[in-house]
Write a protein that holds these residues in place. Sequence first.
Motif, PDB file in Angstrom:
ATOM      1  N   MET A   1      -0.993 -38.353 -16.015  1.00  0.00           N
ATOM      2  CA  MET A   1      -0.844 -37.043 -16.627  1.00  0.00           C
ATOM      3  C   MET A   1      -1.899 -36.106 -16.049  1.00  0.00           C
ATOM      4  O   MET A   1      -3.045 -36.478 -15.858  1.00  0.00           O
ATOM      5  N   ARG A   2      -1.499 -34.877 -15.764  1.00  0.00           N
ATOM      6  CA  ARG A   2      -2.393 -33.878 -15.210  1.00  0.00           C
ATOM      7  C   ARG A   2      -3.427 -33.467 -16.249  1.00  0.00           C
ATOM      8  O   ARG A   2      -3.104 -33.239 -17.403  1.00  0.00           O
ATOM      9  N   ARG A   3      -4.661 -33.373 -15.814  1.00  0.00           N
ATOM     10  CA  ARG A   3      -5.721 -32.918 -16.719  1.00  0.00           C
ATOM     11  C   ARG A   3      -5.618 -31.412 -16.898  1.00  0.00           C
ATOM     12  O   ARG A   3      -5.297 -30.688 -15.969  1.00  0.00           O
ATOM     13  N   VAL A   4      -5.926 -30.956 -18.089  1.00  0.00           N
ATOM     14  CA  VAL A   4      -5.816 -29.542 -18.420  1.00  0.00           C
ATOM     15  C   VAL A   4      -6.760 -28.701 -17.563  1.00  0.00           C
ATOM     16  O   VAL A   4      -6.488 -27.552 -17.272  1.00  0.00           O
ATOM     17  N   THR A   5      -7.856 -29.262 -17.096  1.00  0.00           N
ATOM     18  CA  THR A   5      -8.814 -28.503 -16.302  1.00  0.00           C
ATOM     19  C   THR A   5      -8.284 -28.182 -14.909  1.00  0.00           C
ATOM     20  O   THR A   5      -8.828 -27.322 -14.234  1.00  0.00           O
ATOM     21  N   GLU A   6      -7.258 -28.855 -14.460  1.00  0.00           N
ATOM     22  CA  GLU A   6      -6.660 -28.571 -13.163  1.00  0.00           C
ATOM     23  C   GLU A   6      -5.738 -27.360 -13.310  1.00  0.00           C
ATOM     24  O   GLU A   6      -4.790 -27.379 -14.077  1.00  0.00           O
ATOM     25  N   VAL A   7      -6.032 -26.311 -12.552  1.00  0.00           N
ATOM     26  CA  VAL A   7      -5.254 -25.089 -12.645  1.00  0.00           C
ATOM     27  C   VAL A   7      -4.370 -24.979 -11.405  1.00  0.00           C
ATOM     28  O   VAL A   7      -4.875 -24.938 -10.284  1.00  0.00           O
ATOM     29  N   PRO A   8      -3.054 -24.917 -11.589  1.00  0.00           N
ATOM     30  CA  PRO A   8      -2.177 -24.810 -10.426  1.00  0.00           C
ATOM     31  C   PRO A   8      -2.289 -23.432  -9.765  1.00  0.00           C
ATOM     32  O   PRO A   8      -2.640 -22.450 -10.417  1.00  0.00           O
ATOM     33  N   GLU A   9      -2.003 -23.377  -8.493  1.00  0.00           N
ATOM     34  CA  GLU A   9      -2.000 -22.107  -7.779  1.00  0.00           C
ATOM     35  C   GLU A   9      -0.781 -21.296  -8.211  1.00  0.00           C
ATOM     36  O   GLU A   9       0.319 -21.830  -8.346  1.00  0.00           O
ATOM     37  N   ARG A  10      -0.984 -20.001  -8.432  1.00  0.00           N
ATOM     38  CA  ARG A  10       0.109 -19.120  -8.862  1.00  0.00           C
ATOM     39  C   ARG A  10       1.044 -18.860  -7.685  1.00  0.00           C
ATOM     40  O   ARG A  10       0.600 -18.692  -6.556  1.00  0.00           O
ATOM     41  N   TRP A  11       2.353 -18.841  -7.972  1.00  0.00           N
ATOM     42  CA  TRP A  11       3.339 -18.575  -6.928  1.00  0.00           C
ATOM     43  C   TRP A  11       4.597 -18.000  -7.546  1.00  0.00           C
ATOM     44  O   TRP A  11       4.822 -18.110  -8.747  1.00  0.00           O
ATOM     45  N   SER A  12       5.420 -17.380  -6.727  1.00  0.00           N
ATOM     46  CA  SER A  12       6.702 -16.844  -7.165  1.00  0.00           C
ATOM     47  C   SER A  12       7.760 -17.253  -6.158  1.00  0.00           C
ATOM     48  O   SER A  12       7.491 -17.348  -4.969  1.00  0.00           O
ATOM     49  N   LYS A  13       8.944 -17.479  -6.636  1.00  0.00           N
ATOM     50  CA  LYS A  13      10.062 -17.816  -5.770  1.00  0.00           C
ATOM     51  C   LYS A  13      10.657 -16.550  -5.148  1.00  0.00           C
ATOM     52  O   LYS A  13      11.384 -16.606  -4.162  1.00  0.00           O
ATOM     53  N   ALA A  14      10.329 -15.400  -5.721  1.00  0.00           N
ATOM     54  CA  ALA A  14      10.882 -14.137  -5.250  1.00  0.00           C
ATOM     55  C   ALA A  14      10.173 -13.659  -3.994  1.00  0.00           C
ATOM     56  O   ALA A  14       8.972 -13.859  -3.826  1.00  0.00           O
ATOM     57  N   SER A  15      10.926 -13.030  -3.114  1.00  0.00           N
ATOM     58  CA  SER A  15      10.331 -12.467  -1.909  1.00  0.00           C
ATOM     59  C   SER A  15      10.510 -10.951  -1.840  1.00  0.00           C
ATOM     60  O   SER A  15       9.719 -10.262  -1.220  1.00  0.00           O
ATOM     61  N   VAL A  16      11.527 -10.423  -2.490  1.00  0.00           N
ATOM     62  CA  VAL A  16      11.767  -8.987  -2.477  1.00  0.00           C
ATOM     63  C   VAL A  16      10.737  -8.279  -3.364  1.00  0.00           C
ATOM     64  O   VAL A  16      10.086  -7.329  -2.940  1.00  0.00           O
ATOM     65  N   TYR A  17      10.620  -8.742  -4.601  1.00  0.00           N
ATOM     66  CA  TYR A  17       9.629  -8.224  -5.548  1.00  0.00           C
ATOM     67  C   TYR A  17       8.801  -9.407  -6.017  1.00  0.00           C
ATOM     68  O   TYR A  17       9.253 -10.182  -6.865  1.00  0.00           O
ATOM     69  N   PRO A  18       7.596  -9.580  -5.486  1.00  0.00           N
ATOM     70  CA  PRO A  18       6.832 -10.793  -5.786  1.00  0.00           C
ATOM     71  C   PRO A  18       6.415 -10.975  -7.244  1.00  0.00           C
ATOM     72  O   PRO A  18       5.974 -12.038  -7.625  1.00  0.00           O
ATOM     73  N   ASP A  19       6.591  -9.938  -8.072  1.00  0.00           N
ATOM     74  CA  ASP A  19       6.271 -10.098  -9.491  1.00  0.00           C
ATOM     75  C   ASP A  19       7.491 -10.540 -10.304  1.00  0.00           C
ATOM     76  O   ASP A  19       7.423 -10.664 -11.515  1.00  0.00           O
ATOM     77  N   MET A  20       8.593 -10.783  -9.618  1.00  0.00           N
ATOM     78  CA  MET A  20       9.809 -11.214 -10.303  1.00  0.00           C
ATOM     79  C   MET A  20       9.943 -12.730 -10.220  1.00  0.00           C
ATOM     80  O   MET A  20       9.289 -13.390  -9.422  1.00  0.00           O
ATOM     81  N   TRP A  21      10.800 -13.297 -11.055  1.00  0.00           N
ATOM     82  CA  TRP A  21      11.027 -14.739 -11.086  1.00  0.00           C
ATOM     83  C   TRP A  21      11.820 -15.206  -9.873  1.00  0.00           C
ATOM     84  O   TRP A  21      11.503 -16.195  -9.251  1.00  0.00           O
ATOM     85  N   VAL A  22      12.874 -14.456  -9.559  1.00  0.00           N
ATOM     86  CA  VAL A  22      13.719 -14.730  -8.397  1.00  0.00           C
ATOM     87  C   VAL A  22      14.115 -13.381  -7.794  1.00  0.00           C
ATOM     88  O   VAL A  22      13.961 -12.348  -8.425  1.00  0.00           O
ATOM     89  N   ASP A  23      14.651 -13.428  -6.592  1.00  0.00           N
ATOM     90  CA  ASP A  23      15.139 -12.205  -5.972  1.00  0.00           C
ATOM     91  C   ASP A  23      16.364 -11.689  -6.730  1.00  0.00           C
ATOM     92  O   ASP A  23      17.113 -12.477  -7.314  1.00  0.00           O
TER      93      ASP A  23
END
Length: 189
Positions: free
Chosen positions: A1-23
């Motif tokens: 199980m992943r420890r809570v102290t490990e913070v994943p890198e932020r990313w988006s699947k969207a390329s047109v508008y990077p603040d969106m969930w998908v294109d």
Amino acid sequence: MRRVTEVPERWSKASVYPDMWVDPDDDPRDSDGVAPDGELATLREYLRDYRLTLRLKCEGLDAEQMARRSVPPSTMSLLGLVRHLAEVERDWRGWIVSEEPAPRLYGPRDADFDGAAPRQELVEGAFADLAREQAATDAALAAHPDLGARVCRDGDSARGLWVHRIEEYARHCGHADLLRECVDGRVGQ
């Protein structure tokens, strides 16, 4: 199980508008054209979009990720949210149908969250429960197309129930945003 102290890198699947969930071309919530005519059609579209948002926030995760309580000390998980919303749909239907309320799906209070274990059959069962309960509540409300009709045991209107359902999904989609970001870093509205 992943420890809570490990913070994943932020990313988006969207390329047109990077603040969106998908294109936009891949977003099932994106409807080209004008908004629907009428209050009931608008309420239905908002509810549909929030339901799709919840599904999108869970997309691509395995059972362990779905059940992960990624924002301690909260007991919330994405799987718990799916189970909770199935339970809530059932409860709302109990407010508008004449027969006795249906028994709880997952047991006593908070069992929807507490019983969210990392097993694929629980994930599949939760989504099946949610789809069934949504359809049943939608059907019960379809019998009341007049939004001003008093349909609830407490005298609330059909409109009130529609708005309350939208509010519930909107609030929990906000939770899903945070939970998903903590699980694997994926962000987007």
